[in-house]
Design a protein around this motif. Sequence first.
Motif, PDB file in Angstrom:
ATOM      1  N   SER A 115       0.806  -1.222   0.000  1.00 59.60           N
ATOM      2  CA  SER A 115       0.000   0.000   0.000  1.00 59.60           C
ATOM      3  C   SER A 115       0.841   1.275   0.000  1.00 59.60           C
ATOM      4  CB  SER A 115      -0.929   0.007   1.229  1.00 59.60           C
ATOM      5  OG  SER A 115      -0.172   0.067   2.437  1.00 59.60           O
ATOM      6  N   ASP A 116       2.158   1.155   0.085  1.00 61.27           N
ATOM      7  CA  ASP A 116       3.030   2.327   0.152  1.00 61.27           C
ATOM      8  C   ASP A 116       4.166   2.168  -0.847  1.00 61.27           C
ATOM      9  OD1 ASP A 116       4.685   4.436   0.740  1.00 61.27           O
ATOM     10  OD2 ASP A 116       4.939   3.964   2.856  1.00 61.27           O
ATOM     11  N   GLY A 117       4.051   2.845  -1.972  1.00 60.21           N
ATOM     12  CA  GLY A 117       5.041   2.725  -3.026  1.00 60.21           C
ATOM     13  C   GLY A 117       6.408   3.257  -2.659  1.00 60.21           C
ATOM     14  N   ASP A 118       6.492   4.082  -1.613  1.00 56.69           N
ATOM     15  CA  ASP A 118       7.775   4.641  -1.184  1.00 56.69           C
ATOM     16  C   ASP A 118       8.467   3.790  -0.129  1.00 56.69           C
ATOM     17  OD1 ASP A 118       7.518   6.901  -2.852  1.00 56.69           O
ATOM     18  OD2 ASP A 118       6.278   7.916  -1.348  1.00 56.69           O
ATOM     19  N   ASN A 119       7.780   2.763   0.364  1.00 55.39           N
ATOM     20  CA  ASN A 119       8.333   1.900   1.397  1.00 55.39           C
ATOM     21  C   ASN A 119       9.628   1.251   0.905  1.00 55.39           C
ATOM     22  OD1 ASN A 119       8.584  -0.667   3.047  1.00 55.39           O
ATOM     23  ND2 ASN A 119       6.808   0.252   4.025  1.00 55.39           N
ATOM     24  N   LEU A 120      10.645   1.194   1.771  1.00 57.37           N
ATOM     25  CA  LEU A 120      11.956   0.666   1.383  1.00 57.37           C
ATOM     26  C   LEU A 120      12.170  -0.791   1.796  1.00 57.37           C
ATOM     27  CD1 LEU A 120      14.146   3.797   2.188  1.00 57.37           C
ATOM     28  CD2 LEU A 120      13.578   2.890  -0.073  1.00 57.37           C
ATOM     29  N   VAL A 121      11.132  -1.452   2.310  1.00 59.34           N
ATOM     30  CA  VAL A 121      11.268  -2.869   2.670  1.00 59.34           C
ATOM     31  C   VAL A 121      11.447  -3.692   1.403  1.00 59.34           C
ATOM     32  CG1 VAL A 121      10.104  -4.870   3.671  1.00 59.34           C
ATOM     33  CG2 VAL A 121       9.947  -2.633   4.792  1.00 59.34           C
ATOM     34  N   ALA A 122      12.564  -4.434   1.351  1.00 62.18           N
ATOM     35  CA  ALA A 122      12.920  -5.170   0.137  1.00 62.18           C
ATOM     36  C   ALA A 122      12.823  -6.680   0.298  1.00 62.18           C
ATOM     37  CB  ALA A 122      14.336  -4.796  -0.298  1.00 62.18           C
ATOM     38  N   GLY A 123      12.555  -7.178   1.513  1.00 57.98           N
ATOM     39  CA  GLY A 123      12.479  -8.615   1.702  1.00 57.98           C
ATOM     40  C   GLY A 123      12.485  -8.993   3.170  1.00 57.98           C
ATOM     41  N   LEU A 124      12.492 -10.301   3.421  1.00 57.20           N
ATOM     42  CA  LEU A 124      12.427 -10.842   4.774  1.00 57.20           C
ATOM     43  C   LEU A 124      13.624 -11.745   5.054  1.00 57.20           C
ATOM     44  CD1 LEU A 124       8.626 -11.813   4.946  1.00 57.20           C
ATOM     45  CD2 LEU A 124       9.714  -9.696   5.729  1.00 57.20           C
ATOM     46  N   HIS A 125      14.047 -11.717   6.310  1.00 59.46           N
ATOM     47  CA  HIS A 125      15.167 -12.554   6.760  1.00 59.46           C
ATOM     48  C   HIS A 125      14.716 -13.370   7.966  1.00 59.46           C
ATOM     49  CE1 HIS A 125      19.239 -13.811   7.677  1.00 59.46           C
ATOM     50  NE2 HIS A 125      19.055 -13.447   8.931  1.00 59.46           N
ATOM     51  N   PHE A 126      14.896 -14.698   7.901  1.00 65.37           N
ATOM     52  CA  PHE A 126      14.394 -15.593   8.931  1.00 65.37           C
ATOM     53  C   PHE A 126      15.474 -16.010   9.926  1.00 65.37           C
ATOM     54  CE2 PHE A 126      11.177 -15.927   5.722  1.00 65.37           C
ATOM     55  CZ  PHE A 126      10.002 -16.150   6.417  1.00 65.37           C
TER      56      PHE A 126
END
Length: 312
Positions: free
Chosen positions: A267-278
């Motif tokens: 929902s936020d095109g400016d968000n800088l989250v690029a992935g997940l780390h487990f």
Amino acid sequence: MAVAFRDLFGRRDAARHQGIAAQVTSLMQGWSIEITAKQAAKLERIPLPRGTRVNIAFLPDEQPSAIEQTAARLVYERMVPVPHVPARTLPSHEALDSYLRGLAAVGVREALVIGGGAATQQGPFASSMDVLRTGLFQELGFTRIAVAGHPEGSPDIDAHGLAGALADKNAWAIETGMNVEIMTQFCFDAAQVVKWEEAIRLAGNRLPIRIGLPGPASIKSLLRYAQMCGVGNSLSFLSKRAGNVLQLVTAAEPDGFIVDMSKAVGSDGDNLVAGLHFYPFGGFEKTAHYAAAVAEGRFQVESDGQGFTVTA
């Protein structure tokens, strides 16, 4: 022809669930995972898709040679090793030079540079920036560096210090042209992570962010790791769920967190989250299977759209 209300609502629910599933699988692409040298030594085969980034934790009692051997094995098995480089643990410039040259010699081109959890500084490096400024990563051909992020703060540095350190890392990335990303400590509250990401972005952060989260594990295990790592808000969050002994042994999965993060990123095109780390607090193989299944879309979104269940 008239359409029954239940059919109309059912179609709407199906479309909504498909949208959630698409957001989840999108965010899960390129997921990464943590391992220790001891964990790797117990595995006949590293059960991961080729190309998976695998962080190698540098524990307080670990020897650099064990990290190098694990990294070499990961390269051989077509993974991407990302060894930890803990600044305050390193006893000398020579130790850093030897460690990085050993890693580069076996094909390592990425690293996670952190302050490290040592209670006292062991050598000349007080912070990750001290290590980054040596120039060794550029000299040895490293192409990607991860640095630590702290959505819930850090027991080792105050908020003002964290902000300054993040600004320095952004500046270093620009100065060197190095591919730099932030990798966070593990969290349980997606709303807190979203709020933190927006705050550091408004303060000037331009580095992509990989969000840390625990894989499936018992609440008892998660409480123990949250306490060890000083993750205060997460500790409080978990404590509310651990109201009795039976709940302590209940398995907790991160599906709700993943769904919430997926919706926020979508929902936020400016968000800088690029992935997940487990972080595999409930076991490496269990976490690896879970993450691979979700990334491949092998899950069913729950009726309320707040989570999902892995199907295979």
